[in-house]
Every structure is written in structure tokens, then in C-alpha cells.
Enzyme design. Sequence first.
Site, PDB file in Angstrom:
ATOM      1  N   HIS A  12       0.818  -1.211   0.000  1.00  0.00           N
ATOM      2  CA  HIS A  12       0.000   0.000   0.000  1.00  0.00           C
ATOM      3  C   HIS A  12       0.858   1.271   0.000  1.00  0.00           C
ATOM      4  CE1 HIS A  12       1.071   0.750   4.199  1.00  0.00           C
ATOM      5  NE2 HIS A  12       0.905  -0.557   4.381  1.00  0.00           N
ATOM      6  N   GLU A  85      -2.251  -7.479   6.792  1.00  0.00           N
ATOM      7  CA  GLU A  85      -0.955  -7.489   7.458  1.00  0.00           C
ATOM      8  C   GLU A  85      -0.980  -8.489   8.621  1.00  0.00           C
ATOM      9  OE1 GLU A  85       2.157  -7.482   7.683  1.00  0.00           O
ATOM     10  OE2 GLU A  85       2.569  -5.336   7.337  1.00  0.00           O
TER      11      GLU A  85
END
Length: 214
Positions: A12, A85
Site C-alpha cells: 500500500h 498485514e
Amino acid sequence: MTATTRICLVRHGETTWNVDRRVQGQIDIPLNERGLLQAQATAQALLAERIDTLYGSDLGRAWVTAWRIAVPRGQPVMPEPALRERHYGAFQGLTYAEARERHPEDFHRFEAREPAAQFPGGSGESLLQFDARIWGLIETLRARHAGHTLLLVTHGGVLDIVARRVRGMPLTGKRDFDIANCALNWIAHDANGWRIERWGDQTHLDGALDELPA
């Protein structure tokens, strides 16, 4: 003959917590202004690439990055929670310095990359648990999309697992590869197995952070 399956993995765009070296984990932190610009630049860099299917972590920083890439292509993004994550347990929300100060023994095991080590109070995911989640997903997507090209917008820890697996590196030991925000990381699978095609391509970016522990 086994068809070649290609996967581009993108971390990201930048967040303020990246800049502060604060552990995000599965806390939902938005992109900052630089991160939004990085996502736009990544979208432009990928326009000429064939991408059959786009998947994104459902955490906001990855989800927004994925849609910034998808909209100019006129393609949807498939939400995939398994691309989240790693869950860093009690470390989440702390800077690395704060985590080291508050939980010195647990932080030492974290820095040493002990595969089975848990976070304080037994929270979060061990490296072994995280590795099983991420590589299990990659192999599932490979089988589901054999011969296709995929884009996965995800997180730094995910890229760490993928690079180690593809290169045959152990979970332990320091990494010797970059995990920069919005860099392009290409892997491929064919009859000979997995290989890195191109890793850490930042040619479309005006610099990017790699603030993660080595």
C-alpha cells in the site's frame, strides 16, 4: 506444459504511521497525501500491463491503493481478508522504540524472528502462523488462476513472507531485499516452480519508504 501464472504484489501507499515507524498491523490507518500520490503513480505504471484479476487487502490503506489502480483500468477489486498485514498483538499502535522499551524480552524475540514466538500475552500471530496464512493464500490463488496475471495489493509483512518463500529463504535471518511503499514486485510460477521476475521496482515513484525491520 504448465502455463505461467504471474503475480504482481504491491505494498500500500504511505501512511503517517509508516513515517512515524509505528506498528500498524491490522489497525486500519488511512493513506497520507504522499500515499495517495504513490497509488496514482502506480496506477499509471501498470496501465500497460495485462492484469486479469485484482485482489486487495480489506484494510483501508491497501483497499484505497487497490481502487486507485483499478479505476483507470475499469476493473473491480476483489476483497481478500487473508491479504491483511500480520497481527502484531500488543505491539500494534506502538512505535518500534516504544515496543522495545515496554516489552524488551518480547521485542528481542520479535527482532530475532523466532518463528513460534508470540506477542505479549500470547496475542497476535507468530511468524509460523502468518507464513501459513499468506503462503496458503498464494498457492490457492495460483491454482485458481492458473495461466493468468494477478495484482495483489497488500502489506509489507506479506511481501516479506512471499519473497522469502519464492527465494527459498528461511523465516529467520535479516532480509536483503526492499519492501517499499507502492513498489512493483513480480513473481511467476511455471513447470519449474516459483521465481522472482522483478522486485522492488520504484522507477515510477519519487522515492518510497521501507521503514520495516530488516
